[in-house]
Design a protein around this motif. Structure first.
Motif: not given
Lengths: 637, 637
Positions: A75, A77-78, A208, A212-213, A215-216, A235, A278, B464-467, B524-525, B527, B563
């Motif tokens: 998702k 959001y930003e 990997r 930092p972003d 996931k955005m 992922n 990966d 990390v993802d602004a969720n 690495y993934h 959580r 996360n």
């Protein structure tokens, strides 16, 4: 005839988002469909993946949202912006993908690969008895009118076996994608708003990184080039890289790059951060130019939709969303015509409504690109835009001079899907509509609702079971017009309400002119269409739930929709001082009620004050497109 | 040995809610399970069906809520009371089933038939490689200790084929229901709090009626008798009717009634409303008395749970919910022991914690019945109770004298599932705990959190993802302790945070004493468990998301859980004036941080101020039950 010919309501070519959405709607509503696709399997990986907030509303209204969410999509959001810095790149800012000034239930973009989305539609089609025939292709078609009911002949061929099949159909729909056989045969030209073409590389994979972003959603500009990052389910991450542009000196639309080259390129751009792969799940390079079809139909029998009609850069993630809405827009109009409710003239609004959206999309695409490349928003600007209320007043009053904020707001509305606004026409009332009653309410004088835009969301309490529900989702996408009767204060408006319901039950009214033939056999448990397949009524009362008794307080025609009676008694942060928040959000007061007519696709048709003449005003409104004359000048029962 | 014997971690008898929940947890955590049920198929119709708000939290935490909701269950938001009137019956009032003073994500009871719920668990077990063997029954068992690791021998028999199987196991669990072979063989007695027994009739079906509250939970008292109405999925309704009571003059526990008799009875009670039956899906008559098992285990190898341990009237809808929590409570304790983290002594807390809940349930059951039969709440009383804030202050201050409001609040807490409160013990810190550090925070002086109760829900932004996410749901039910580090203002508390994280990484600390053996190969993934299978860390920072940079602002051990880093920047209606709502809801300020230790089952273990000695205090806390000594007096790295 010497040949065996099958007869269909519609032949749909292409099982991408536009074809599947159309097929899902019409299959559910009982139409006989021949749906083909020239691929042996649904999309296995890659391709489109962004579902806008507005599209998620639509998918929920179709009962498909939960299946989307079961795949645990990413998702967004930003959106983050990264620009060149002394170290390589640095974040210059972030902004909400669907800021608070937009009143959205799901203020995020949902990312899931197209194949999973397609499978959800396919399962639904199969559950309702339909199917996609693969791999079949279209080899010819002709609206020869040899049969009045089934005027179009279509020739189909099995891609592997070479088998030929001829069918006759009422409609033919091309959802074939950018290279459409049907569009080409019809000689419909693509016009180019922006002459610049690009070659894009797109890569899905698992990485990997210490970026930092990751996931955005990010736009990264560096001295080594630019990429766009989009998070995905499992992922995964998607990278979009512009490989060539027709503005390049050595422009070559066939320019390409290997996956390894793109990976090296991304590594350079993202320095000082590392990025290790990966695995790569999908990689593709494709040239794309902006384009829009000059026509969506020539004869209102053969229609085009989705990428057949509009192509543009992938940056704003609009392709699939525009396709969903193309399909739904056409589906209910064909349904109203073929089920005898509407005159054939309504079909012209498919092109006029949807082509304008595509044209806006292309304009936006160009502006959006410019917005990203020119300069980044300051934190203050983004903050101001975010704080702006749902109405335009704050921004226009105080920050009128700031073009950036306006562009930002427009772009957020557009990318979230809430920017779609259909112009006035026979469905979308305006003072130019042929129904001229003084009871129609206009934006912004009388109501916050705008015709041609979706119903504003509101949370209410369902009276019958005290469930707190989302009013705008209570009526599913069932092909019916949705009539929301906001009663205001019941005691004050009981006379107007009775007049209105008396009118509904008059034999000549728009409502009673289209009763179900099997009305006497309708199940006690039918929630949405007890009287007519073309209308679902919902009553919203400005009172606390525990003060409402449906059977004694509402006229029988409204009381029959006992699952669609709501108490407007849930506090809302957007109208914190109102005791009837749903009324207040629509710009209505408790003193005066209104009837809001919402089209089957959730866009507002008209708003009429609840008063003595409400029924007559609605007769006039529906007379603009019903297949037969309705209203009081017809002989009464 | 002459016989072929299989070896299991646990043998589970009975595949109702308690057995399936236990099996689901332990299958996911990798245990070898023999799970049998003497029925050939899962529950086809009827039986339990009410999922409390708290149980829905649990099911979501297990990743099963979406599957429950896909069945479109009925949701009960309010309960209506009907009493005798001149016309027959009249509504005397309604109250919320989970009023606003309870801070619940899902303030409703979810109604779905037990068979559908069972199937969701069964699918999950199968997805993780487990299975239920049917129809098998248990014919004998003995903790003979002939094998130290697998001390229990169990004899099983195929119900149809008569085939016999002997297995050895570490644990045996009886979830057989009220008539338990295991409980009987162990000679564990059932004690009866309330000597009164009842015969109940229960009927599921589809009705047509003009009774306005048929979609609500209702208690109907009339001059012709009493029934309880509960709505169900698919337009169904459940009626509970008390057919006989041991207080009746002609009491006969075998008294019965036909479905037709119950239908006629319901018709009489519900006059002046009509009630017609489309069909009856399930009907059953059963005698039931209140009872509680004196012991839940004799040897901490053979355990009982669910209806084996407690029976009561069906009125409050508690059976299945108590079963879920029995199972989860035992699952993580067995897991901690068998995976080497905890000493065997922790198993004693299963009985001490869960038997108290059952005893409370029985007390409540009696009080609840009395509350319903004595008198109805006035609208004003219900209103007052509803308005009462999440803390007790309003009610206790202003309406202390009103016993009814207190009983009402208690009963709402109980029926919603949030009334479960475990007493102080080795997990649930109190001043009596062996860890005596001054840093432990107590309720209500320092925090709103209470040990032995669930974590207060809070909405935060994942950095990390602004969720925007529900903090209490971010760590799944994975058998790990959940450490929530509330940093308060980062600049102010950076030294304390560093001290704490330095302590975590010391070889002797509670955290580093239980690192994963495969820590160097962890993905690495990963959580939730990058370092230890027994801990998941989450950091909550009192700051806006866009001001947080994880890698530069957090110590590496916390940053690794990228996360699980959250910005406490989401406004909350319950603490409208706070800039850090999650901190405020926990009773923490931005000035001082805290570490909240939450047990694997979501109940709070302890709260420690974030300060120089935080790590040492937690060493002491965990030392109360770890399998080996942890803490600073061990030799340091």
């Amino acid at each position: 005839m010497s040949e065996q010919v099958d007869w269909y309501d519609i032949v749909i070519v292409g099982a991408g988002p536009v074809g599947l959405t159309l097929s899902t709607c019409l299959t559910r509503w009982g139409y006989k469909i021949k749906h083909i696709d020239n691929r042996a399997e649904p999309t296995p990986t890659g391709r489109a993946d962004g579902i806008q907030p507005r599209s998620l509303d639509l998918l929920r209204n179709m009962g498909l949202k939960r299946k989307i969410m079961a795949h645990e999509p990413a998702k967004v959001y930003e959106v983050a912006f990264w620009d060149p810095s002394a170290e390589g790149i640095a974040r210059s800012g972030t902004w909400a993908s669907c800021p608070k000034f937009i009143d959205a239930r799901y203020p995020f973009t949902t990312l899931l690969h197209q194949g999973l989305i397609e499978r959800i539609f396919i399962e639904d089609i199969q559950k309702h008895g339909g199917n996609i025939h693969r791999p079949w292709t279209i080899t010819g078609f002709c609206n020869d009118g040899k049969d009045k009911t089934y005027p179009v002949e279509v020739s189909l061929k099995h891609v592997e076996r070479g088998e030929i099949e001829k069918v006759r159909t009422k409609y033919l729909f091309s959802g074939e994608g950018a290279r459409s056989f049907v569009r080409e045969k019809l000689g419909i030209k693509i016009s180019h708003k922006d002459p610049i073409s690009h070659v894009w590389g797109v890569m899905d994979g698992v990485v990997r990184t210490d970026f930092p972003d990751i996931k955005m959603k990010c736009t990264i500009h560096s001295d080594s080039g630019s990429i766009m990052v989009i998070p995905r389910e499992n992922n995964m991450v998607r990278l979009y890289i512009q490989i060539a542009s027709s503005t390049d000196k050595d422009w070559n639309p066939r320019k390409t790059a290997t996956a390894e080259e793109v990976q090296r390129y991304a590594e350079k751009i993202m320095k000082p951060y590392f990025i290790d792969w990966d695995h790569v799940e999908w990689y593709s390079v494709y040239p794309i130019g902006q384009g829009i079809a000059e026509k969506y139909t020539l004869d209102e029998r053969i229609f085009l939709g989705g990428d057949v009609c509009h192509t543009h850069s992938p940056k704003a993630g609009q392709g699939m969303n525009t396709a969903f809405l193309d399909a739904v827009n056409l589906a209910w109009k064909i349904h109203l015509v073929e089920s005898g409710f509407a005159s054939r003239s309504v079909l012209s609004t498919y092109e006029s409504e949807r082509r304008k959206v595509a044209a806006n999309l292309l304009d936006f695409d160009a502006k959006y690109a410019a917005l990203f490349s020119q300069r980044q928003p300051s934190a203050r600007e983004v903050g101001l835009a975010n704080k702006a209320s749902a109405t335009d007043s704050d921004v226009t009053d105080h920050h009128k001079d700031n073009e950036f904020i306006k562009a930002f707001k427009d772009s957020c509305e557009f990318t979230s899907g809430y920017g779609v606004a259909y112009n006035p026409n026979l469905f979308n009332w305006s003072p130019a509509h042929r129904s001229k009653s003084q009871l129609f309410l206009s934006y912004p004088e009388h109501t916050t609702l705008r015709t041609g835009r979706i119903l504003i969301p509101a949370t209410v309490t369902r009276v019958v079971d005290a469930n707190v529900v989302h009013l705008e989702q209570e009526i599913p996408l069932n092909g019916s017009f949705r009539l929301y009767i906001f009663t205001g204060d019941l005691a004050e408006n009981s006379k107007a309400l009775k007049d209105f319901s008396d009118h509904l039950t008059k034999k000549s009214s728009f409502y009673s002119s289209f009763l179900r033939e099997d009305i006497d056999q309708v199940s006690y448990h039918e929630r949405h269409n007890p009287h007519s397949r073309f209308f679902t009524l919902a009553t919203v009362i400005a009172a606390r739930r525990d003060s409402i008794d449906i059977s004694s307080m509402l006229p029988p025609v409204l009381a029959r929709y006992r699952n669609h009676v709501y108490a407007d008694d849930v506090w809302d942060q957007r109208v914190p001082n109102s005791n009837a928040a749903a009324h207040a959000k629509m710009g209505l007061t408790e003193g005066s009620g209104a009837v809001i007519v919402v089209r089957p696709d959730a866009y507002v048709g008209c708003i009429v004050r609840l008063s003595k003449g409400t029924g007559t005003a609605l007769d006039e409104y529906f007379n603009a497109f019903t297949s037969k004359e309705v209203g009081s000048h017809r002989s009464q029962l």
